[in-house]
Design an enzyme around this catalytic site. Structure first.
Site, mmCIF file in Angstrom:
data_model
loop_
_atom_site.group_PDB
_atom_site.id
_atom_site.type_symbol
_atom_site.label_atom_id
_atom_site.label_comp_id
_atom_site.label_asym_id
_atom_site.label_seq_id
_atom_site.Cartn_x
_atom_site.Cartn_y
_atom_site.Cartn_z
ATOM 1 N N ASP A 154 26.220 76.662 74.785
ATOM 2 C CA ASP A 154 25.876 75.246 74.826
ATOM 3 C C ASP A 154 26.954 74.414 75.501
ATOM 4 O O ASP A 154 26.674 73.569 76.335
ATOM 5 C CB ASP A 154 25.570 74.721 73.402
ATOM 6 N N ASP A 185 34.345 73.774 75.354
ATOM 7 C CA ASP A 185 35.271 72.782 74.798
ATOM 8 C C ASP A 185 36.695 73.295 75.006
ATOM 9 O O ASP A 185 37.257 73.144 76.085
ATOM 10 C CB ASP A 185 34.919 72.542 73.332
HETATM 11 P P1 IMP Z 1 35.238 76.094 72.221
HETATM 12 O O1 IMP Z 1 36.232 75.089 71.707
HETATM 13 O O2 IMP Z 1 35.090 76.021 73.721
HETATM 14 O O3 IMP Z 1 35.582 77.476 71.730
HETATM 15 O O4 IMP Z 1 33.840 75.665 71.600
HETATM 16 C C1 IMP Z 1 33.184 76.491 70.703
HETATM 17 C C2 IMP Z 1 31.920 75.939 70.131
HETATM 18 O O5 IMP Z 1 32.189 74.719 69.475
HETATM 19 C C3 IMP Z 1 30.792 75.624 71.092
HETATM 20 O O6 IMP Z 1 30.040 76.750 71.447
HETATM 21 C C4 IMP Z 1 29.983 74.654 70.239
HETATM 22 O O7 IMP Z 1 29.146 75.371 69.355
HETATM 23 C C5 IMP Z 1 31.062 73.933 69.446
HETATM 24 N N1 IMP Z 1 31.358 72.615 70.040
HETATM 25 C C6 IMP Z 1 32.358 72.287 70.893
HETATM 26 N N2 IMP Z 1 32.295 70.980 71.221
HETATM 27 C C7 IMP Z 1 31.219 70.479 70.566
HETATM 28 C C8 IMP Z 1 30.614 69.182 70.519
HETATM 29 O O8 IMP Z 1 31.026 68.196 71.149
HETATM 30 N N3 IMP Z 1 29.515 69.083 69.715
HETATM 31 C C9 IMP Z 1 28.997 70.121 69.003
HETATM 32 N N4 IMP Z 1 29.517 71.350 69.036
HETATM 33 C C10 IMP Z 1 30.626 71.530 69.816
#
Ligand code: IMP
Ligand code: MG
Length: 181
Positions: free
Chosen positions: A99, A102
């Site tokens: 999705d 981040d």
């Molecule tokens: P990462 O920080 O790139 O590892 O993000 C991991 C997961 O955090 C993503 O796959 C989303 O499920 C969740 N996530 C990150 N940012 C958001 C946001 O703004 N809204 C909702 N879920 C988020």
């Protein structure tokens, strides 16, 4: 649910138009290849359903369930793989679908793990990419939209498992995050 949004970033038709474009590029890139799509649960379910139906290629679909947020708005760092064993990707071209990018921790770990299983190639597709400096450098091959570093919900993205079924993507009101996080 929409009343919980500070503002809408992308409505349903904007998302679908962008998926048309992404699907065309992916279909061109993977023509005549053995494609395996790995959808990261739960956030990419809605994206996978809408995007994959726009790709007229024979493909395999697998899902992987990981967790890093544990219900809050900040990643905790360590990633838990909930589904063992990993999908069999030996000799396949793999497209990982998530999705949002981040911190990059999730996709970097998943990519590493999949690469150990002998795929022919690994690419990444995310619907959203936050503009920010990342500890782990990761460049998705297909990006729906770039957004500011704000917490968003809808179209598969949750806050405490809510809002995934919103058809649009929007910024969650800060007062709602402050109350429960
Ligand atoms: P990462 O920080 O790139 O590892 O993000 C991991 C997961 O955090 C993503 O796959 C989303 O499920 C969740 N996530 C990150 N940012 C958001 C946001 O703004 N809204 C909702 N879920 C988020
Ligand atoms: Mg989540």
């Amino acid at each position: 649910m929409q009343a919980d949004l500070e503002r809408i970033l992308f409505d349903e038709s904007t998302i679908h138009r962008r998926l048309d474009e992404l699907a065309t590029r992916i279909s061109d890139d993977y023509r005549d290849r053995e494609l395996t799509v790995i959808a990261i649960l739960n956030g990419s379910v809605i994206l996978a359903a809408d995007l994959l139906r726009r790709i007229p290629l024979p493909l395999k679909l697998d899902c992987l369930s990981v967790a890093s947020y544990h219900g809050g708005v900040k990643p905790k760092g360590d990633l838990v793989f909930r589904q063992v064993p990993l999908p069999d990707v030996t000799g396949r071209h793999v497209l990982i679908l998530d999705d949002i990018l981040d911190s990059g921790a999730t996709l970097a770990s998943i990519r590493e793990k999949i690469e150990t299983a002998g795929p022919l190639s690994v690419r990444i597709c995310v619907l959203l990419k936050k503009k920010k400096v990342r500890a782990r450098a990761i460049e998705p091959n297909y990006v729906g939209f770039e957004i500011a570093d704000e917490f968003v919900v809808g179209y598969g993205l949750d806050y405490m498992e809510r809002y995934r079924n919103l058809p649009c993507i929007g910024v969650l009101r800060k007062d709602l995050i402050a109350q429960t996080a």
